[in-house]
Design an enzyme around this catalytic site. Structure first.
Site, PDB file in Angstrom:
ATOM      1  N   LYS A 119      37.443  27.809  31.966  1.00  0.00           N
ATOM      2  CA  LYS A 119      37.668  29.060  33.274  1.00  0.00           C
ATOM      3  C   LYS A 119      36.359  29.185  33.910  1.00  0.00           C
ATOM      4  O   LYS A 119      35.417  28.789  33.086  1.00  0.00           O
ATOM      5  CB  LYS A 119      37.914  30.062  32.350  1.00  0.00           C
ATOM      6  CG  LYS A 119      38.688  31.359  33.350  1.00  0.00           C
ATOM      7  CD  LYS A 119      40.213  31.026  33.602  1.00  0.00           C
ATOM      8  CE  LYS A 119      40.636  32.159  34.368  1.00  0.00           C
ATOM      9  NZ  LYS A 119      42.074  31.626  34.596  1.00  0.00           N
TER      10      LYS A 119
HETATM   11  P1  NAD Z   1      45.197  38.626  42.655  1.00  0.00           P
HETATM   12  O1  NAD Z   1      43.802  38.684  43.128  1.00  0.00           O
HETATM   13  O2  NAD Z   1      45.832  37.976  43.912  1.00  0.00           O
HETATM   14  O3  NAD Z   1      45.836  40.046  42.682  1.00  0.00           O
HETATM   15  C1  NAD Z   1      45.541  41.134  41.451  1.00  0.00           C
HETATM   16  C2  NAD Z   1      46.496  42.262  41.805  1.00  0.00           C
HETATM   17  O4  NAD Z   1      46.345  43.102  40.762  1.00  0.00           O
HETATM   18  C3  NAD Z   1      46.178  42.928  43.380  1.00  0.00           C
HETATM   19  O5  NAD Z   1      47.341  43.263  43.852  1.00  0.00           O
HETATM   20  C4  NAD Z   1      45.322  44.114  42.659  1.00  0.00           C
HETATM   21  O6  NAD Z   1      45.372  45.345  43.568  1.00  0.00           O
HETATM   22  C5  NAD Z   1      45.905  44.451  41.416  1.00  0.00           C
HETATM   23  N1  NAD Z   1      45.273  45.199  40.557  1.00  0.00           N
HETATM   24  C6  NAD Z   1      44.075  45.052  39.971  1.00  0.00           C
HETATM   25  N2  NAD Z   1      44.016  45.958  39.056  1.00  0.00           N
HETATM   26  C7  NAD Z   1      44.916  46.941  38.981  1.00  0.00           C
HETATM   27  C8  NAD Z   1      45.075  47.998  37.959  1.00  0.00           C
HETATM   28  N3  NAD Z   1      44.412  48.572  37.329  1.00  0.00           N
HETATM   29  N4  NAD Z   1      46.546  48.319  38.380  1.00  0.00           N
HETATM   30  C9  NAD Z   1      47.507  47.987  39.278  1.00  0.00           C
HETATM   31  N5  NAD Z   1      46.894  46.849  39.939  1.00  0.00           N
HETATM   32  C10 NAD Z   1      45.959  46.298  39.866  1.00  0.00           C
HETATM   33  O7  NAD Z   1      45.212  37.907  41.274  1.00  0.00           O
HETATM   34  P2  NAD Z   1      46.477  36.933  40.740  1.00  0.00           P
HETATM   35  O8  NAD Z   1      46.089  35.618  41.147  1.00  0.00           O
HETATM   36  O9  NAD Z   1      47.784  37.494  41.382  1.00  0.00           O
HETATM   37  O10 NAD Z   1      46.220  37.210  39.242  1.00  0.00           O
HETATM   38  C11 NAD Z   1      46.827  38.199  38.305  1.00  0.00           C
HETATM   39  C12 NAD Z   1      46.794  37.883  37.007  1.00  0.00           C
HETATM   40  O11 NAD Z   1      47.555  36.656  36.932  1.00  0.00           O
HETATM   41  C13 NAD Z   1      45.376  37.521  36.380  1.00  0.00           C
HETATM   42  O12 NAD Z   1      45.136  37.986  35.100  1.00  0.00           O
HETATM   43  C14 NAD Z   1      45.123  36.124  36.386  1.00  0.00           C
HETATM   44  O13 NAD Z   1      44.385  35.459  35.439  1.00  0.00           O
HETATM   45  C15 NAD Z   1      46.687  35.851  35.847  1.00  0.00           C
HETATM   46  N6  NAD Z   1      47.126  34.430  36.438  1.00  0.00           N
HETATM   47  C16 NAD Z   1      46.960  34.036  37.702  1.00  0.00           C
HETATM   48  C17 NAD Z   1      47.329  32.551  38.086  1.00  0.00           C
HETATM   49  C18 NAD Z   1      47.510  32.391  39.547  1.00  0.00           C
HETATM   50  O14 NAD Z   1      48.236  31.209  39.726  1.00  0.00           O
HETATM   51  N7  NAD Z   1      46.935  32.949  40.502  1.00  0.00           N
HETATM   52  C19 NAD Z   1      47.943  31.997  36.947  1.00  0.00           C
HETATM   53  C20 NAD Z   1      48.084  32.305  35.937  1.00  0.00           C
HETATM   54  C21 NAD Z   1      47.715  33.633  35.379  1.00  0.00           C
END
Ligand code: NAD
Length: 429
Positions: A119
């Site tokens: 990461k």
């Molecule tokens: P992103 O930045 O696209 O979206 C994050 C979202 O969460 C945004 O809408 C933000 O406003 C919201 N958010 C943040 N804090 C918040 C809170 N306290 N309450 C409510 N909403 C909140 O990120 P993403 O890529 O969608 O990733 C989200 C999660 O999924 C992370 O934990 C990431 O590690 C995990 N993840 C992502 C991927 C991927 O392919 N992008 C893969 C596996 C896991």
């Protein structure tokens, strides 16, 4: 039951103050005992193989220099090159990146793809950066960590606050340093430069597939099931849309600015349009406004936390109404909340399984780049669902055989696969 309940709640305050890495190690240690893992192999896996911290300058638009701190942690590489996203955010720490790297090792192993875990992250406020500053920061960060990344070593991908454009800069920077185009050095790129069809949607689609499996197992029809999704970014918005297409009713959604709830269902297209136009989905009018925390405890059957870590904690786990939690985010549930939910009979599909769709299609992207031969979106989706559904079935079978929850079973499956690598390869020299 009562005694266990008391213990879980009483333990809560101490547990809640744990950092992400301590939580990751605690989850690992619990499985080491159960697997009776060789103590030497457990000692290897308990910590990251390699960590790089970099402090690097970026020229800002006003001509000033700002020094940023970034990390790349490789937890394990015994099963293949390390793989893991790059996260930008004001609260990014080495502790968090370490935990996420360890979770990536287990995630790749649990779905059986030939990668280790890594990461990366840069401590910055992406909202305060111009596009040009973001590009400069990305290029300099990649240049600093280029010592340890590459298609055979460690392949970054998007995570919070990074996207296909950022991955395009990653690919270009790494390629410029080598003198030729190397698409396989990063995944999650735009399709026009060697990205994969379906990569952007992969994590959300995988979550839908895991929710469908969990519903089948618990006898809850997905058609008409009430779903709440926390976080409306890449993962949450795609998961919500895919679940709606699969017949579920999306009753609750949230982002950083708040939550919306409508028991008759939220139209995802209209909510996306509102979020796009006004910067937040709270601008969607055909729903009741809820506070951010209320979303997690709203009336629903399936809850998908898809935002950040440590959202379901000892202070709200007792009030969660969902029967199924599908962890879209990494580490959304603290260990004490985990035991409260388990005691209450809530089925949790753990992060390392539930959100593995992203890394699975990242693996497909890497394979396509190495072969310079690209697949259709139909092929990608069929292979994605096949891998994830098989992984769910084998984790479920193990959990039933061993009488453990899905998280423990997923860890058991993952850790034993990684340990097997050491047993077969032996220890160098
Ligand atoms: P992103 O930045 O696209 O979206 C994050 C979202 O969460 C945004 O809408 C933000 O406003 C919201 N958010 C943040 N804090 C918040 C809170 N306290 N309450 C409510 N909403 C909140 O990120 P993403 O890529 O969608 O990733 C989200 C999660 O999924 C992370 O934990 C990431 O590690 C995990 N993840 C992502 C991927 C991927 O392919 N992008 C893969 C596996 C896991």
């Amino acid at each position: 039951m009562g005694v266990h309940g008391m213990t879980g709640v009483q333990e809560a305050p101490a547990q809640e103050s744990l950092g992400a890495y301590e939580i990751a190690v605690q989850q690992f240690d619990a499985v080491v005992e159960r697997l009776q893992l060789d103590p030497g192999i457990a000692a290897i896996l308990r910590q990251p193989k390699r960590e790089l911290s970099v402090n690097f300058p970026v020229k800002m638009d006003d001509g000033s220099l700002h020094v940023f701190t970034g990390y790349r942690v490789q937890h394990n590489m015994i099963r293949g090159p390390a793989k893991g996203g790059i996260r930008y955010g004001p609260n990014v720490t080495l502790d968090e990146v370490r935990a996420l790297a360890m979770w990536m090792t287990w995630k790749c192993a649990v779905v059986g793809i030939p990668f280790g875990g890594a990461k990366g992250g840069v401590c910055c406020d992406p909202k305060a950066l111009s596009l040009r500053e973001l590009e400069n920061l990305t290029r300099r960060y990649i240049s600093e960590i280029s010592l340890v990344i590459g298609p055979e070593i460690d392949i970054p991908a998007p995570d919070m606050n990074t996207n296909p454009q950022v991955m395009a800069w990653v690919m270009d920077t790494y390629s410029m340093q080598k003198g030729y185009s190397i698409p396989a050095c990063v995944t999650g790129k735009p399709v026009s430069i060697g990205g994969s069809e379906g990569r952007l949607e992969a994590t959300g689609r995988g979550i839908m597939a895991m929710a469908r499996k969990a519903c089948q197992h618990t006898g809850l029809p997905l058609t008409g099931a009430r779903v709440a999704v926390q976080g409306f970014g890449n993962v949450g918005s795609v998961a919500a849309r895919a679940l709606q297409q699969a017949g579920a009713t999306i009753v609750g959604l949230s982002d950083m600015d708040g939550a919306i709830y409508n028991e008759r269902g939220i139209d995802i297209d209209a909510a996306s349009a509102a979020a796009k136009e006004h910067g937040s989905l709270v601008a969607y009018r055909q729903a009741q406004r809820l506070g951010n925390a209320e979303l997690l405890t709203c009336a629903c059957d399936v809850l998908v936390p898809a935002a950040v870590e440590n959202q379901i904690t000892a202070s709200n786990a007792d009030r969660i109404q969902a029967r199924i939690v599908v962890e879209g985010a990494n580490g959304p549930t603290t260990p004490s909340a985990d035991s409260i939910l388990r005691r209450r009979g809530v089925l949790i599909v753990p992060d390392i399984l539930a959100n593995a769709g992203g890394v699975t299609v990242s693996y497909f992207e890497w394979v396509q780049d190495l072969q310079s031969f690209f697949w259709t979106e139909e092929e990608i989706n069929a292979r994605l669902f096949n891998i994830m559904e098989r992984a769910f079935d084998s984790v479920l079978a193990l959990s039933l055989r061993e009488g453990v929850d899905l998280r423990t079973a997923a860890y058991m499956q993952a850790v034993s696969k990684v340990a097997e690598g050491y047993i077969v390869r032996g220890i160098y020299p």
